[in-house]
Enzyme design. Structure first.
Site, PDB file in Angstrom:
ATOM      1  N   ASP A   1      -2.685  14.495   7.082  1.00 20.07           N
ATOM      2  CA  ASP A   1      -2.320  13.170   6.571  1.00 20.07           C
ATOM      3  C   ASP A   1      -1.090  13.240   5.665  1.00 20.07           C
ATOM      4  O   ASP A   1      -1.222  13.068   4.455  1.00 20.07           O
ATOM      5  CB  ASP A   1      -3.523  12.593   5.804  1.00 20.07           C
ATOM      6  CG  ASP A   1      -3.328  11.141   5.426  1.00 20.07           C
ATOM      7  OD1 ASP A   1      -2.269  10.578   5.756  1.00 20.07           O
ATOM      8  OD2 ASP A   1      -4.235  10.573   4.804  1.00 20.07           O
TER       9      ASP A   1
ATOM     10  N   ARG B   1      -2.243   3.850  16.851  1.00 19.63           N
ATOM     11  CA  ARG B   1      -2.134   5.014  15.959  1.00 19.63           C
ATOM     12  C   ARG B   1      -3.158   6.094  16.295  1.00 19.63           C
ATOM     13  O   ARG B   1      -4.329   5.796  16.573  1.00 19.63           O
ATOM     14  CB  ARG B   1      -2.256   4.584  14.502  1.00 19.63           C
ATOM     15  CG  ARG B   1      -1.099   3.688  14.104  1.00 19.63           C
ATOM     16  CD  ARG B   1      -1.200   3.240  12.677  1.00 19.63           C
ATOM     17  NE  ARG B   1      -0.702   4.220  11.733  1.00 19.63           N
ATOM     18  CZ  ARG B   1      -1.387   4.681  10.699  1.00 19.63           C
ATOM     19  NH1 ARG B   1      -2.633   4.309  10.498  1.00 19.63           N
ATOM     20  NH2 ARG B   1      -0.834   5.524   9.864  1.00 19.63           N
TER      21      ARG B   1
ATOM     22  N   GLU C   1       3.909   9.163  -0.865  1.00 17.64           N
ATOM     23  CA  GLU C   1       2.532   9.098  -1.356  1.00 17.64           C
ATOM     24  C   GLU C   1       2.054  10.438  -1.899  1.00 17.64           C
ATOM     25  O   GLU C   1       1.411  10.501  -2.940  1.00 17.64           O
ATOM     26  CB  GLU C   1       1.627   8.626  -0.203  1.00 17.64           C
ATOM     27  CG  GLU C   1       0.160   8.609  -0.559  1.00 17.64           C
ATOM     28  CD  GLU C   1      -0.716   8.073   0.568  1.00 17.64           C
ATOM     29  OE1 GLU C   1      -0.187   7.738   1.642  1.00 17.64           O
ATOM     30  OE2 GLU C   1      -1.944   7.988   0.357  1.00 17.64           O
TER      31      GLU C   1
ATOM     32  N   GLU D   1     -10.679   4.852   9.189  1.00 10.77           N
ATOM     33  CA  GLU D   1     -10.828   4.483   7.776  1.00 10.77           C
ATOM     34  C   GLU D   1     -11.320   3.047   7.610  1.00 10.77           C
ATOM     35  O   GLU D   1     -10.806   2.277   6.798  1.00 10.77           O
ATOM     36  CB  GLU D   1      -9.507   4.682   7.026  1.00 10.77           C
ATOM     37  CG  GLU D   1      -9.039   6.123   7.076  1.00 10.77           C
ATOM     38  CD  GLU D   1      -7.841   6.412   6.187  1.00 10.77           C
ATOM     39  OE1 GLU D   1      -6.995   5.516   6.028  1.00 10.77           O
ATOM     40  OE2 GLU D   1      -7.775   7.531   5.649  1.00 10.77           O
TER      41      GLU D   1
ATOM     42  N   TRP E   1     -13.059  13.690   2.330  1.00  5.57           N
ATOM     43  CA  TRP E   1     -12.218  13.026   1.337  1.00  5.57           C
ATOM     44  C   TRP E   1     -12.000  13.920   0.113  1.00  5.57           C
ATOM     45  O   TRP E   1     -11.192  13.621  -0.751  1.00  5.57           O
ATOM     46  CB  TRP E   1     -12.862  11.703   0.887  1.00  5.57           C
ATOM     47  CG  TRP E   1     -12.716  10.604   1.901  1.00  5.57           C
ATOM     48  CD1 TRP E   1     -11.933  10.628   3.022  1.00  5.57           C
ATOM     49  CD2 TRP E   1     -13.356   9.325   1.887  1.00  5.57           C
ATOM     50  NE1 TRP E   1     -12.046   9.444   3.700  1.00  5.57           N
ATOM     51  CE2 TRP E   1     -12.912   8.620   3.033  1.00  5.57           C
ATOM     52  CE3 TRP E   1     -14.257   8.702   1.015  1.00  5.57           C
ATOM     53  CZ2 TRP E   1     -13.346   7.323   3.325  1.00  5.57           C
ATOM     54  CZ3 TRP E   1     -14.683   7.412   1.310  1.00  5.57           C
ATOM     55  CH2 TRP E   1     -14.237   6.730   2.449  1.00  5.57           C
TER      56      TRP E   1
ATOM     57  N   ASN F   1      -3.394  -1.548   7.765  1.00  9.94           N
ATOM     58  CA  ASN F   1      -4.691  -2.101   7.349  1.00  9.94           C
ATOM     59  C   ASN F   1      -4.458  -3.614   7.290  1.00  9.94           C
ATOM     60  O   ASN F   1      -4.157  -4.170   6.249  1.00  9.94           O
ATOM     61  CB  ASN F   1      -5.112  -1.541   5.991  1.00  9.94           C
ATOM     62  CG  ASN F   1      -5.299  -0.029   6.052  1.00  9.94           C
ATOM     63  OD1 ASN F   1      -5.892   0.494   6.990  1.00  9.94           O
ATOM     64  ND2 ASN F   1      -4.766   0.678   5.070  1.00  9.94           N
TER      65      ASN F   1
ATOM     66  N   GLU G   1       0.859  -1.186   0.000  1.00  8.54           N
ATOM     67  CA  GLU G   1       0.000   0.000   0.000  1.00  8.54           C
ATOM     68  C   GLU G   1       0.894   1.235   0.000  1.00  8.54           C
ATOM     69  O   GLU G   1       1.799   1.359   0.831  1.00  8.54           O
ATOM     70  CB  GLU G   1      -0.917  -0.023   1.238  1.00  8.54           C
ATOM     71  CG  GLU G   1      -1.871   1.157   1.269  1.00  8.54           C
ATOM     72  CD  GLU G   1      -3.092   0.912   2.156  1.00  8.54           C
ATOM     73  OE1 GLU G   1      -3.477  -0.258   2.357  1.00  8.54           O
ATOM     74  OE2 GLU G   1      -3.660   1.901   2.646  1.00  8.54           O
ATOM     75  N   ARG G   2       0.635   2.111  -0.960  1.00  8.14           N
ATOM     76  CA  ARG G   2       1.431   3.340  -1.131  1.00  8.14           C
ATOM     77  C   ARG G   2       2.907   3.019  -1.375  1.00  8.14           C
ATOM     78  O   ARG G   2       3.802   3.761  -0.941  1.00  8.14           O
ATOM     79  CB  ARG G   2       1.288   4.274   0.066  1.00  8.14           C
ATOM     80  CG  ARG G   2      -0.142   4.520   0.492  1.00  8.14           C
ATOM     81  CD  ARG G   2      -1.035   4.951  -0.638  1.00  8.14           C
ATOM     82  NE  ARG G   2      -2.426   5.081  -0.228  1.00  8.14           N
ATOM     83  CZ  ARG G   2      -3.421   5.343  -1.072  1.00  8.14           C
ATOM     84  NH1 ARG G   2      -3.191   5.465  -2.373  1.00  8.14           N
ATOM     85  NH2 ARG G   2      -4.649   5.455  -0.639  1.00  8.14           N
TER      86      ARG G   2
ATOM     87  N   LYS H   1      -4.026   0.062  13.973  1.00 10.27           N
ATOM     88  CA  LYS H   1      -4.877   1.110  13.406  1.00 10.27           C
ATOM     89  C   LYS H   1      -6.305   0.693  13.718  1.00 10.27           C
ATOM     90  O   LYS H   1      -6.782  -0.321  13.219  1.00 10.27           O
ATOM     91  CB  LYS H   1      -4.657   1.191  11.896  1.00 10.27           C
ATOM     92  CG  LYS H   1      -5.606   2.139  11.160  1.00 10.27           C
ATOM     93  CD  LYS H   1      -5.237   2.241   9.679  1.00 10.27           C
ATOM     94  CE  LYS H   1      -6.188   3.150   8.916  1.00 10.27           C
ATOM     95  NZ  LYS H   1      -5.815   3.289   7.492  1.00 10.27           N
TER      96      LYS H   1
ATOM     97  N   HIS I   1      -4.008  18.480   0.252  1.00 20.26           N
ATOM     98  CA  HIS I   1      -4.987  17.448  -0.114  1.00 20.26           C
ATOM     99  C   HIS I   1      -5.672  17.762  -1.445  1.00 20.26           C
ATOM    100  O   HIS I   1      -6.899  17.739  -1.551  1.00 20.26           O
ATOM    101  CB  HIS I   1      -6.026  17.314   1.015  1.00 20.26           C
ATOM    102  CG  HIS I   1      -6.654  15.960   1.089  1.00 20.26           C
ATOM    103  ND1 HIS I   1      -7.522  15.477   0.131  1.00 20.26           N
ATOM    104  CD2 HIS I   1      -6.545  14.959   2.004  1.00 20.26           C
ATOM    105  CE1 HIS I   1      -7.927  14.257   0.460  1.00 20.26           C
ATOM    106  NE2 HIS I   1      -7.331  13.915   1.590  1.00 20.26           N
TER     107      HIS I   1
HETATM  108  C1  BDP Z   1      -3.281   7.552   4.171  1.00 13.67           C
HETATM  109  C2  BDP Z   1      -3.078   6.538   3.092  1.00 13.67           C
HETATM  110  C3  BDP Z   1      -3.740   5.221   3.417  1.00 13.67           C
HETATM  111  C4  BDP Z   1      -3.330   4.758   4.804  1.00 13.67           C
HETATM  112  C5  BDP Z   1      -3.593   5.854   5.814  1.00 13.67           C
HETATM  113  C6  BDP Z   1      -3.080   5.516   7.200  1.00 13.67           C
HETATM  114  O1  BDP Z   1      -3.613   7.025   1.876  1.00 13.67           O
HETATM  115  O2  BDP Z   1      -3.382   4.285   2.422  1.00 13.67           O
HETATM  116  O3  BDP Z   1      -3.983   3.589   5.152  1.00 13.67           O
HETATM  117  O4  BDP Z   1      -2.916   7.029   5.422  1.00 13.67           O
HETATM  118  O5  BDP Z   1      -2.108   6.139   7.628  1.00 13.67           O
HETATM  119  O6  BDP Z   1      -2.434   8.643   3.926  1.00 13.67           O
HETATM  120  O7  BDP Z   1      -3.630   4.658   7.866  1.00 13.67           O
END
Ligand code: BDP
Length: 702
Positions: free
Chosen positions: A377, A332, A405, A300, A545, A219, A176-177, A296, A523
């Site tokens: 973020d 987190r 990212e 989200e 978002w 995640n 991811e990322r 986490k 953003h």
């Molecule tokens: C965001 C990312 C996402 C992450 C999230 C996080 O886009 O993929 O899951 O942060 O930190 O910036 O949990």
């Protein structure tokens, strides 16, 4: 024709004068641990020193960390004197004399000279065996930078105990990322087969002081807590232990339900508590120095204690009790909108503070709250997170994002040390700078590694991995010092080209801010993949978002009012800090539109109108990406051809992207404000509709 002939002749003369010995192609795999052969006096000194490496055993016991340190010294010293030393006249000794002492800062190392008859030695001591690994890498770094072994003396203690990488790697190999290929972790072949890359990974980390690694995405998949994964993780832990690295797992809060057969994951349910306790026991049986869980939760879409009406503290403390004194829960602080799907009309940047500050004092001693550098973020620029300093009874650590990212992903250059320096140095008004507040705990960086041969996708992204570790070891180092060290070890020790590279690096993050997020905007990126500009997006399910939620631009003005007339996010900072940002005439312009909504014709201290300043800032970003291509082109004689060509291509992509960000953003702002571009500004070549129509189904990292 005659002119061309003259140019060719001149080029040959210049080449004959300035070209160093032909440079071999390199692929970047060795990172900053290339140990390129020394030259001149530095070489002569090292040839003379060319030490015998001794390990002090302890009643016959030789710790694996001491072996690792000795191997690295042999490898590095051998490479740096390559071909020049026959060892006949050498008079040096390096003695690795670290011990497993209790009650001292175990990671501190000291390098001191000693004499033995007519021989000269460097003795490395430390509070634990692993300290000798740090000492060995430090000696190699110093020698690689040209230090004289005969005057070398070092005494270093890391500034913070936890210096960590968080991998957002999924067990299926997708990151991811991640912009550097697939995951470096070969779960399929573990535990039977250990990829040698895992050792080089540990060497790289140890060389910069990283001592903890969370191997999987926050995640998280619950099955990574199953026995087969514990066995795989144990193999990694065994391999990395000599390098001083402890493993952590990201744990899915609903695991007792997902894989444990329970009907609930309620942290106050005794069966749930017993399940985690048994899980922790099982892990510790396989990995006695397991670091703990990274979590986490209720963020989200991830499950968490709030699913059962419990607080973050209830959730974290339950896991902390399961680990007991053996380990740590890293919880987190990246939480917004209490419930997934629910809307919270509070400014998103205020939600974590609002939710977590009331819990100060409630977290168990072995819980750490991991706080992103800024309250939104990982944006290219944010003010520091107001949680720093606001929870004096809670252990806070910093979370930074090494993977880019939001800063161009893996193209071009964005050296991030200046960004981290900015947050570390920020005075919170509540107990010191961010660096001081996190010093008793640590910092974590979201890793940027992948299966790319050069590990990080672009060669320059390795500098961010390097800089993160160096800053966590010692936040007092400057971005410039770190860039210089990295460049000398990675590309060239020659002062002129080295300084040219350092300069490119130091300005590069600000350039990305200029062309993507000028004057405190944030953003504005494309949805999902987060690649490229999309400030026009305003139709996503959740208000926070949408880019339009953040820039709030319309015909009259632009920016997010976070003063008392708006969301009053300023009130989450101390009055002194808030005062610095409260008024447009006195605020640092880099935070202007983060805190203020202003008319397009607002007059800035620069004398320019806001609109003119915005355009000028985008244009500065674009022109700097152009200039960097030229600087890099001139470095051809000094950088090996393969890496030179790869970076030239990266820089070309970056300047195309900078232009695209500038043009698409300006087209959109103009569609709102109807203002002409200031005199002299290049016209926007395409229509807004054309920029909006671009799609990137293959963009990586999602
Ligand atoms: C965001 C990312 C996402 C992450 C999230 C996080 O886009 O993929 O899951 O942060 O930190 O910036 O949990």
């Amino acid at each position: 024709m005659r002119g061309r002939g003259l140019v060719n002749r001149l080029a040959m003369i210049v080449a004959a004068v300035v070209l160093p010995a032909p440079l071999c192609a390199e692929d970047g795999y060795d990172l900053w641990l290339r140990y390129a052969p020394l030259e001149g006096e530095a070489l002569a000194r090292l040839v003379r020193f060319n030490p015998e490496i001794r390990i002090n055993d302890h009643a016959g016991y030789v710790d694996p960390s001491l072996e690792v340190a000795a191997e690295e010294l042999a490898r590095g010293l051998g490479a740096m004197v390559k071909g020049a030393a026959d060892g006949k006249d050498a008079d040096g000794i390096i003695e690795l004399a670290c011990e497993g002492l209790e009650g001292v800062n175990s990671e501190r190392f000291v390098v001191k000279p000693f004499r033995e008859h007519d021989r000269f030695g460097l003795r490395v001591t430390g509070g634990d065996y692993g300290a000798c690994v740090y000492g060995a890498f430090a000696i190699l770094r110093e020698l690689s930078l040209g230090a004289d072994p005969y005057t070398l003396a070092l005494d270093e203690t890391p500034a913070m105990p936890l210096r960590m990488l968080n991998h957002w790697d999924n067990p299926d190999g997708h990151v991811e990322r991640g912009y550097a290929g697939r995951s470096i972790f070969e779960w399929w072949h573990l535990p039977e087969k250990l990829d040698p890359r895992m050792i080089d990974y540990a060497r790289a980390n140890a060389s910069i002081g990283i001592n903890a690694v969370a191997v999987n995405n926050v995640n998280a998949r619950a099955f990574m807590l199953e026995p087969r994964y514990i066995a795989k993780l144990a193999r990694l832990a065994d391999a990395w232990r000599p390098y001083g690295i402890r493993v952590f797992l990201s744990a899915r809060f609903s695991a007792p339900r997902d894989i444990g057969g329970l009907a609930t994951a309620d942290p106050l349910d005794p069966a749930v508590q017993a399940w985690w306790r048994a899980k922790a026991d099982e892990i510790y049986a396989a990995i006695p120095d397991f670091g703990g869980f990274l979590v986490k939760a209720n963020s989200e879409g991830q499950p968490g204690p709030q699913d059962y009406g419990r607080s973050h503290a209830d959730g974290a403390n339950m896991l902390a009790a399961a680990l007991g004194e053996r380990g740590t829960v890293i919880w987190r602080a990246f939480v917004y909108a209490v419930e997934y799907g629910a809307e919270d009309s509070t400014d998103r940047t205020m939600q974590a503070y609002a939710e977590l500050v009331p819990l100060d004092g409630q977290f168990a001693d072995n819980v750490i709250l991991q706080v992103k550098n800024g309250p939104l973020d990982f944006q290219p620029r944010e003010p520091f997170h107001p949680l720093f300093g606001a929870m004096p009874q809670t252990r806070l650590m910093l979370e930074a994002q090494i993977t880019r990212e939001y800063l161009g992903q893996a193209t071009g250059i964005a050296y991030l040390a200046p960004m981290w320096e900015e947050v570390l140095e920020a005075g919170t008004g509540r107990g010191g700078t961010v660096a001081q507040i996190i010093a008793p705990v640590g910092m974590a960086g979201v890793a940027n590694t992948g299966s790319s041969r050069n590990w990080t996708g672009t060669h320059f992204d390795a500098a961010n991995w390097y800089a993160f570790g160096r800053l966590a070891w010692n936040p007092a180092l400057t971005s410039e010092q770190i860039a210089r060290e990295w460049t000398a070890q990675t590309f060239t020790r020659d002062a002129a080209p080295r300084e040219a590279v350092v300069h490119m690096m130091l300005t590069s993050r600000e350039t990305v801010v200029d062309y993507t997020a000028p004057l405190g905007l944030a953003h504005l990126m494309g949805t999902g993949h987060h690649y490229g500009p999309a400030p026009w997006v305003c139709d996503l399910e959740r208000p926070e978002w949408n880019p339009c939620y953040y820039h709030r631009a319309d015909a009259a003005g632009i920016g997010f009012d976070r003063t008392a007339t708006g969301s009053n996010a300023l009130a989450q900072y101390t009055p002194e800090i808030a005062a610095q940002w409260a008024d447009p005439p006195t605020i640092d312009p880099r935070y202007l539109l983060w805190f203020h909504h202003l008319p397009w014709d607002h007059r800035l201290t620069s004398g320019r109108r806001l609109w003119e300043e915005l355009v000028a800032t985008y244009d500065r970003g674009v022109s700097e990406t152009e200039a960097r291509k030229q600087v890099w082109a001139a470095l051809v004689p000094h950088i090996d051809p393969d890496r030179h060509a790869a970076i030239a291509a990266d820089l070309a992509i970056q300047s195309t992207e900078a232009r695209w960000w500038r043009n698409a953003s300006l087209a959109y702002w103009q569609s709102l404000n109807r203002l002409p571009l200031p005199d002299g500004a290049a016209p926007v070549p395409e229509s807004l509709a054309a920029y909006q129509a671009r799609t990137f189904p293959e963009a990586p990292g999602q």
